[in-house]
Design a protein around this motif. Sequence first.
Motif, PDB file in Angstrom:
ATOM      1  N   ASN A 167      -4.837  -0.683   3.249  1.00 58.67           N
ATOM      2  CA  ASN A 167      -3.437  -0.800   3.668  1.00 58.67           C
ATOM      3  C   ASN A 167      -3.101  -2.218   4.124  1.00 58.67           C
ATOM      4  N   LEU A 193      -2.794   0.652  -4.117  1.00 56.74           N
ATOM      5  CA  LEU A 193      -2.865  -0.692  -3.559  1.00 56.74           C
ATOM      6  C   LEU A 193      -2.395  -1.645  -4.649  1.00 56.74           C
ATOM      7  N   ARG A 232       0.247   7.501  -1.518  1.00 57.48           N
ATOM      8  CA  ARG A 232      -0.902   7.126  -0.696  1.00 57.48           C
ATOM      9  C   ARG A 232      -2.161   6.954  -1.555  1.00 57.48           C
ATOM     10  N   ASP A 256      -2.726  -1.482  -9.556  1.00 55.65           N
ATOM     11  CA  ASP A 256      -3.558  -0.782  -8.577  1.00 55.65           C
ATOM     12  C   ASP A 256      -4.870  -1.551  -8.415  1.00 55.65           C
ATOM     13  N   ARG A 285      -9.057  -0.806   5.906  1.00 52.32           N
ATOM     14  CA  ARG A 285      -9.159   0.521   5.290  1.00 52.32           C
ATOM     15  C   ARG A 285      -9.192   1.583   6.371  1.00 52.32           C
ATOM     16  N   TYR A 314       0.843  -1.196   0.000  1.00 55.27           N
ATOM     17  CA  TYR A 314       0.000   0.000   0.000  1.00 55.27           C
ATOM     18  C   TYR A 314       0.878   1.246   0.000  1.00 55.27           C
TER      19      TYR A 314
END
Length: 346
Positions: A207, A182, A179, A199, A225, A173
């Motif tokens: 995360n 994923l 940020r 992604d 999450r 993550y």
Amino acid sequence: MMLETIRKKLLSLLALSVLLPTTALLAQPPAQDAVTLVDVRKIWDRAPHNAFTDLIRFQDRWYCVFREGDGHVSPHGRIRVIESADGKSWQSAALIERPGADLRDAKITVTPDGQLMLSGAAALPASATHRHQSLSWFSDDGRDWSEGFPVGDPDVWLWRVTWHGPRAYGIGYGTADSRGTLRLYQSEDGKSFQPLVADLRKNSFGNESSILFRKDDTAECLLRRDGAENSALLGTSKPPYREWNWRDLGVRVGGPHLIEIPDGRVLAAVRLYDGGARTSLCWLDTARATLTECLELPSGGDTSYAGLVWHDDHLWVSYYSGHEADASHATTSIYLAKVKVPLSDK
């Protein structure tokens, strides 16, 4: 007078008839299929903050790995490896450090060629080019470890690695400028990871994760999450694991980990937040996408990040907690729980 005496006796009998069923209900033993705590013991507390565990059996010995630091977040963290023959008496096997880095979230697996593989992430100082770099180390005996191999992409935290057949898989993550990313990685040697899915879910702020591979090769992922949407997601995928279906579990969790027990059911170890932070075991129904708490472990405050091993017909759980914190010593300690899980005949 006689009527008054009879009335009082009737009222007493009525009160007793209400109380007895309640007392009997409270006194009932646990159901035969209940998940029960057999034993729990503190196995390490030598640093000010001991946290973020994982657990494995290797060559008939227990190995538990975790981070030692001055606090939940501190400039310098190191990975401690401890070992035990019986799960009761533990001693240090190794201490892994990296100058200028806070090593975090240690995870341990066995590679297809029979080596121990340790993975984690280095949190780097603000002056560094990147904030995080994932790493892996290797050992034949749990005591002598290789140098750390940088894996994945900088600022994409590869949180847990799971081997399935000849390949390792893990979800990274994004941190810092990445940020919201994923990314699903795969590797054939644990030293070099390539993105399999660039992604998985954009802008979900997913995360921490745990991937479980079922007997039919289906992959199930429990994903934490944080953000406006903070309930956990259950992801499901079939080989080659490029397409995923995500369902909302409706429960906020931290530090997720999954294990399939011998009867095919799935247990999750998570940090739960409703009613106070705690480390708990939960049934994960992958067909209905539900998460149901079945056992709260002795825990509280700063807690969670469990390791799970099925051994000798019991579930063994490593985790950390601050519920027995001593202001003059460790704020969190490492625990090992032995749990009885009755198996289903279905």
